[in-house]
Design a protein around this motif. Structure first.
Motif, PDB file in Angstrom:
ATOM      1  N   LEU A  62      42.551 -33.783  48.443  1.00 52.18           N
ATOM      2  CA  LEU A  62      42.135 -33.830  50.327  1.00 52.18           C
ATOM      3  C   LEU A  62      42.328 -33.309  51.152  1.00 52.18           C
ATOM      4  CD1 LEU A  62      38.827 -35.339  48.792  1.00 52.18           C
ATOM      5  CD2 LEU A  62      38.478 -32.654  48.657  1.00 52.18           C
ATOM      6  N   GLN A  63      43.152 -34.378  51.362  1.00 50.21           N
ATOM      7  CA  GLN A  63      43.460 -33.884  52.910  1.00 50.21           C
ATOM      8  C   GLN A  63      45.335 -32.787  53.015  1.00 50.21           C
ATOM      9  OE1 GLN A  63      45.688 -37.374  53.238  1.00 50.21           O
ATOM     10  NE2 GLN A  63      44.288 -38.799  53.787  1.00 50.21           N
ATOM     11  N   GLN A  64      45.929 -32.571  52.126  1.00 51.47           N
ATOM     12  CA  GLN A  64      46.213 -31.431  51.745  1.00 51.47           C
ATOM     13  C   GLN A  64      45.580 -30.155  52.052  1.00 51.47           C
ATOM     14  OE1 GLN A  64      48.415 -32.252  48.275  1.00 51.47           O
ATOM     15  NE2 GLN A  64      50.228 -33.220  49.030  1.00 51.47           N
ATOM     16  N   ALA A  65      44.419 -30.144  51.169  1.00 54.63           N
ATOM     17  CA  ALA A  65      43.585 -29.080  51.355  1.00 54.63           C
ATOM     18  C   ALA A  65      42.706 -28.756  52.571  1.00 54.63           C
ATOM     19  CB  ALA A  65      42.685 -29.179  50.291  1.00 54.63           C
ATOM     20  N   ASN A  66      42.690 -29.849  53.371  1.00 50.87           N
ATOM     21  CA  ASN A  66      41.924 -29.581  54.387  1.00 50.87           C
ATOM     22  C   ASN A  66      42.668 -28.955  55.986  1.00 50.87           C
ATOM     23  OD1 ASN A  66      39.501 -30.909  54.373  1.00 50.87           O
ATOM     24  ND2 ASN A  66      39.549 -32.463  54.033  1.00 50.87           N
TER      25      ASN A  66
END
Length: 74
Positions: A44-48
Motif C-alpha cells: 500500500l505504501q508503494q502504491a501510494n
C-alpha cells in the motif's frame, strides 16, 4: 511450505502473547498474520508513492487530461 526459525526477545514474546490471545491462534499463525499484514502495508505504501509520483508528474497530468477530453469527460 517452508519452515522459519525466529529468535525472539522480550518485546517479541509480548507481541506474540498479545497476537495469539487476540486472534485465538498459535504462535505460527500469529507470525504469518503479522508478516502478511506488514507486506500488505508495504504494498500500500508503494502504491501510494506511485500514485503521488504520477499525480506530481506534469507529463502524466497532460496525458490524463488528453484522455479525459478524448472521452468527453473534461
Amino acid at each position: 511450505m517452508g519452515t522459519l526459525n525466529v529468535r525472539t526477545d522480550d518485546a517479541m514474546e509480548k507481541a506474540l502473547v498479545e497476537l495469539t490471545a487476540a486472534r485465538h491462534s498459535s504462535r505460527s499463525e500469529a507470525v504469518r498474520y503479522a508478516l502478511l499484514q506488514t507486506y500488505k502495508q508495504l504494498l500500500l505504501q508503494q502504491a501510494n508513492a506511485d500514485a503521488q509520483r504520477l499525480a506530481d508528474d506534469p507529463d502524466d497530468q497532460a496525458e490524463m487530461l488528453a484522455i479525459q477530453r478524448f472521452m468527453g469527460v473534461a
